[in-house]
Design a protein around this motif. Structure first.
Motif, PDB file in Angstrom:
ATOM      1  N   GLU A 177       1.348   8.926  -4.008  1.00  0.00           N
ATOM      2  CA  GLU A 177       1.561   8.566  -3.273  1.00  0.00           C
ATOM      3  C   GLU A 177       1.529   6.780  -2.536  1.00  0.00           C
ATOM      4  N   ALA A 178      -0.364   7.042  -2.584  1.00  0.00           N
ATOM      5  CA  ALA A 178      -0.896   6.281  -2.332  1.00  0.00           C
ATOM      6  C   ALA A 178      -0.532   5.351  -3.458  1.00  0.00           C
ATOM      7  N   LYS A 179      -0.455   5.304  -4.910  1.00  0.00           N
ATOM      8  CA  LYS A 179      -0.382   3.854  -6.522  1.00  0.00           C
ATOM      9  C   LYS A 179       0.974   3.424  -5.768  1.00  0.00           C
ATOM     10  N   LYS A 180       1.914   4.470  -5.075  1.00  0.00           N
ATOM     11  CA  LYS A 180       3.350   4.376  -5.208  1.00  0.00           C
ATOM     12  C   LYS A 180       3.651   3.381  -4.051  1.00  0.00           C
ATOM     13  N   ILE A 181       3.203   3.641  -3.129  1.00  0.00           N
ATOM     14  CA  ILE A 181       2.950   2.075  -1.449  1.00  0.00           C
ATOM     15  C   ILE A 181       2.005   0.565  -1.858  1.00  0.00           C
ATOM     16  N   LYS A 182       0.687   1.396  -3.552  1.00  0.00           N
ATOM     17  CA  LYS A 182       0.264  -0.044  -3.953  1.00  0.00           C
ATOM     18  C   LYS A 182       0.795  -0.788  -4.574  1.00  0.00           C
ATOM     19  N   SER A 183       1.795  -0.172  -5.127  1.00  0.00           N
ATOM     20  CA  SER A 183       2.834  -1.260  -5.960  1.00  0.00           C
ATOM     21  C   SER A 183       3.680  -1.526  -5.584  1.00  0.00           C
ATOM     22  N   VAL A 184       4.373  -1.138  -4.525  1.00  0.00           N
ATOM     23  CA  VAL A 184       5.555  -1.559  -3.482  1.00  0.00           C
ATOM     24  C   VAL A 184       4.815  -3.218  -2.652  1.00  0.00           C
ATOM     25  N   THR A 185       3.634  -2.486  -2.422  1.00  0.00           N
ATOM     26  CA  THR A 185       2.819  -4.090  -1.186  1.00  0.00           C
ATOM     27  C   THR A 185       2.104  -4.903  -2.894  1.00  0.00           C
ATOM     28  N   GLU A 186       1.998  -4.923  -3.390  1.00  0.00           N
ATOM     29  CA  GLU A 186       1.361  -6.211  -4.433  1.00  0.00           C
ATOM     30  C   GLU A 186       2.678  -7.245  -4.892  1.00  0.00           C
TER      31      GLU A 186
END
Length: 91
Positions: free
Chosen positions: A82-91
């Motif tokens: 979930e954290a990786k998914k959120i990080k990829s969206v915010t980058e």
């Protein structure tokens, strides 16, 4: 006439209620790790924000922090994804 109207109201009520999902409590989710994992994973996938999703999320946090071996790692991995998914969206 009134009998058919009553039948219509009863049928409408049954149809309306049949679409509702049963809401389980946070305590229930904290006692059922497999169901919590299934529900929370589905909530993440669908983006649903129901009471069931909120209660499953709270229980999932508990399992990731103090779960039994095997269960703890399963939920930790879920939160890492979930954290990786959120990080990829915010980058």
């Amino acid at each position: 006439m009134s009998r058919s109207l009553l039948t219509l109201f009863v049928a409408s009520g049954v149809i309306a209620l049949s679409g509702c999902k049963e809401t389980k409590s946070e305590a229930w989710y904290k006692q059922h790790p497999d169901e919590t994992y299934t529900v929370y994973t589905k909530c993440l996938k669908d983006g649903e924000a129901s009471d069931n999703c909120e209660f499953a999320h709270r229980a999932a946090i508990m399992y990731a922090q103090i779960g039994k071996p095997g269960i703890k790692e399963k939920f930790e991995a879920l939160f890492q994804l979930e954290a990786k998914k959120i990080k990829s969206v915010t980058e």
